[in-house]
Design a protein around this motif. Structure first.
Motif, PDB file in Angstrom:
ATOM      1  N   THR A  13       1.937   3.785  -4.386  1.00  0.00           N
ATOM      2  CA  THR A  13       3.078   4.690  -4.407  1.00  0.00           C
ATOM      3  C   THR A  13       4.320   3.970  -3.891  1.00  0.00           C
ATOM      4  O   THR A  13       4.226   2.947  -3.208  1.00  0.00           O
ATOM      5  N   SER A  14       5.482   4.496  -4.212  1.00  0.00           N
ATOM      6  CA  SER A  14       6.731   3.891  -3.733  1.00  0.00           C
ATOM      7  C   SER A  14       6.786   3.940  -2.209  1.00  0.00           C
ATOM      8  O   SER A  14       7.319   3.033  -1.574  1.00  0.00           O
ATOM      9  N   LYS A  15       6.213   4.979  -1.616  1.00  0.00           N
ATOM     10  CA  LYS A  15       6.179   5.087  -0.156  1.00  0.00           C
ATOM     11  C   LYS A  15       5.381   3.928   0.442  1.00  0.00           C
ATOM     12  O   LYS A  15       5.807   3.315   1.413  1.00  0.00           O
ATOM     13  N   GLN A  16       4.242   3.607  -0.154  1.00  0.00           N
ATOM     14  CA  GLN A  16       3.438   2.492   0.327  1.00  0.00           C
ATOM     15  C   GLN A  16       4.183   1.178   0.172  1.00  0.00           C
ATOM     16  O   GLN A  16       4.098   0.298   1.029  1.00  0.00           O
ATOM     17  N   THR A  17       4.926   1.033  -0.914  1.00  0.00           N
ATOM     18  CA  THR A  17       5.686  -0.187  -1.150  1.00  0.00           C
ATOM     19  C   THR A  17       6.764  -0.366  -0.093  1.00  0.00           C
ATOM     20  O   THR A  17       6.921  -1.448   0.473  1.00  0.00           O
ATOM     21  N   LEU A  18       7.497   0.699   0.190  1.00  0.00           N
ATOM     22  CA  LEU A  18       8.560   0.622   1.194  1.00  0.00           C
ATOM     23  C   LEU A  18       8.000   0.404   2.589  1.00  0.00           C
ATOM     24  O   LEU A  18       8.497  -0.423   3.345  1.00  0.00           O
ATOM     25  N   LEU A  19       6.967   1.162   2.950  1.00  0.00           N
ATOM     26  CA  LEU A  19       6.401   1.032   4.287  1.00  0.00           C
ATOM     27  C   LEU A  19       5.666  -0.284   4.471  1.00  0.00           C
ATOM     28  O   LEU A  19       5.571  -0.789   5.581  1.00  0.00           O
ATOM     29  N   GLY A  20       5.162  -0.852   3.391  1.00  0.00           N
ATOM     30  CA  GLY A  20       4.460  -2.122   3.475  1.00  0.00           C
ATOM     31  C   GLY A  20       5.344  -3.222   4.027  1.00  0.00           C
ATOM     32  O   GLY A  20       4.904  -4.065   4.808  1.00  0.00           O
ATOM     33  N   LYS A  21       6.614  -3.217   3.647  1.00  0.00           N
ATOM     34  CA  LYS A  21       7.548  -4.228   4.152  1.00  0.00           C
ATOM     35  C   LYS A  21       7.726  -4.086   5.664  1.00  0.00           C
ATOM     36  O   LYS A  21       7.771  -5.080   6.389  1.00  0.00           O
ATOM     37  N   PHE A  22       7.823  -2.860   6.145  1.00  0.00           N
ATOM     38  CA  PHE A  22       7.968  -2.633   7.579  1.00  0.00           C
ATOM     39  C   PHE A  22       6.692  -2.989   8.321  1.00  0.00           C
ATOM     40  O   PHE A  22       6.733  -3.549   9.403  1.00  0.00           O
ATOM     41  N   GLU A  23       5.553  -2.670   7.727  1.00  0.00           N
ATOM     42  CA  GLU A  23       4.270  -3.006   8.352  1.00  0.00           C
ATOM     43  C   GLU A  23       4.110  -4.515   8.467  1.00  0.00           C
ATOM     44  O   GLU A  23       3.637  -5.016   9.492  1.00  0.00           O
ATOM     45  N   ASP A  24       4.501  -5.247   7.430  1.00  0.00           N
ATOM     46  CA  ASP A  24       4.412  -6.707   7.468  1.00  0.00           C
ATOM     47  C   ASP A  24       5.265  -7.269   8.596  1.00  0.00           C
ATOM     48  O   ASP A  24       4.834  -8.156   9.333  1.00  0.00           O
ATOM     49  N   GLU A  25       6.471  -6.760   8.738  1.00  0.00           N
ATOM     50  CA  GLU A  25       7.371  -7.222   9.804  1.00  0.00           C
ATOM     51  C   GLU A  25       6.800  -6.881  11.171  1.00  0.00           C
ATOM     52  O   GLU A  25       6.814  -7.706  12.087  1.00  0.00           O
ATOM     53  N   LEU A  26       6.282  -5.676  11.308  1.00  0.00           N
ATOM     54  CA  LEU A  26       5.691  -5.248  12.577  1.00  0.00           C
ATOM     55  C   LEU A  26       4.498  -6.123  12.932  1.00  0.00           C
ATOM     56  O   LEU A  26       4.352  -6.560  14.074  1.00  0.00           O
ATOM     57  N   ASN A  27       3.652  -6.404  11.972  1.00  0.00           N
ATOM     58  CA  ASN A  27       2.479  -7.248  12.223  1.00  0.00           C
ATOM     59  C   ASN A  27       2.887  -8.666  12.606  1.00  0.00           C
ATOM     60  O   ASN A  27       2.265  -9.276  13.479  1.00  0.00           O
ATOM     61  N   SER A  28       3.935  -9.194  11.989  1.00  0.00           N
ATOM     62  CA  SER A  28       4.373 -10.543  12.346  1.00  0.00           C
ATOM     63  C   SER A  28       4.951 -10.558  13.756  1.00  0.00           C
ATOM     64  O   SER A  28       4.800 -11.561  14.469  1.00  0.00           O
ATOM     65  N   GLN A  29       5.597  -9.468  14.173  1.00  0.00           N
ATOM     66  CA  GLN A  29       6.127  -9.389  15.532  1.00  0.00           C
ATOM     67  C   GLN A  29       5.001  -9.306  16.560  1.00  0.00           C
ATOM     68  O   GLN A  29       5.108  -9.849  17.656  1.00  0.00           O
ATOM     69  N   ARG A  30       3.937  -8.639  16.210  1.00  0.00           N
ATOM     70  CA  ARG A  30       2.781  -8.497  17.112  1.00  0.00           C
ATOM     71  C   ARG A  30       2.084  -9.836  17.336  1.00  0.00           C
ATOM     72  O   ARG A  30       1.526 -10.087  18.399  1.00  0.00           O
ATOM     73  N   ARG A  31       2.080 -10.692  16.305  1.00  0.00           N
ATOM     74  CA  ARG A  31       1.393 -11.982  16.397  1.00  0.00           C
ATOM     75  C   ARG A  31       2.120 -12.942  17.317  1.00  0.00           C
ATOM     76  O   ARG A  31       1.530 -13.906  17.794  1.00  0.00           O
ATOM     77  N   ARG A  32       3.394 -12.733  17.559  1.00  0.00           N
ATOM     78  CA  ARG A  32       4.188 -13.662  18.377  1.00  0.00           C
ATOM     79  C   ARG A  32       3.899 -13.530  19.833  1.00  0.00           C
ATOM     80  O   ARG A  32       3.521 -12.754  20.480  1.00  0.00           O
TER      81      ARG A  32
END
Length: 51
Positions: A32-51
């Motif tokens: 869904t478009s919602k998953q597409t939009l939120l996926g970008k935020f989730e990716d950024e959040l996950n990369s911040q958590r790894r730091r």
């Protein structure tokens, strides 16, 4: 614009006027478009958590 009609799947027509708000769900394949939009935020959040 004198009048506009929105046609539903069951051949019903709804009158539309300027100023009406519209909500829609858009599916992009199996995602869904919602998953597409939120996926970008989730990716950024996950990369911040790894730091």
């Amino acid at each position: 614009m004198a009048s506009e009609q929105f046609k539903l799947n069951n051949s019903q027509q709804l009158p539309l006027q300027a100023g009406y708000s519209v909500n829609a769900n858009v599916n992009l394949g199996k995602v869904t478009s919602k998953q597409t939009l939120l996926g970008k935020f989730e990716d950024e959040l996950n990369s911040q958590r790894r730091r």
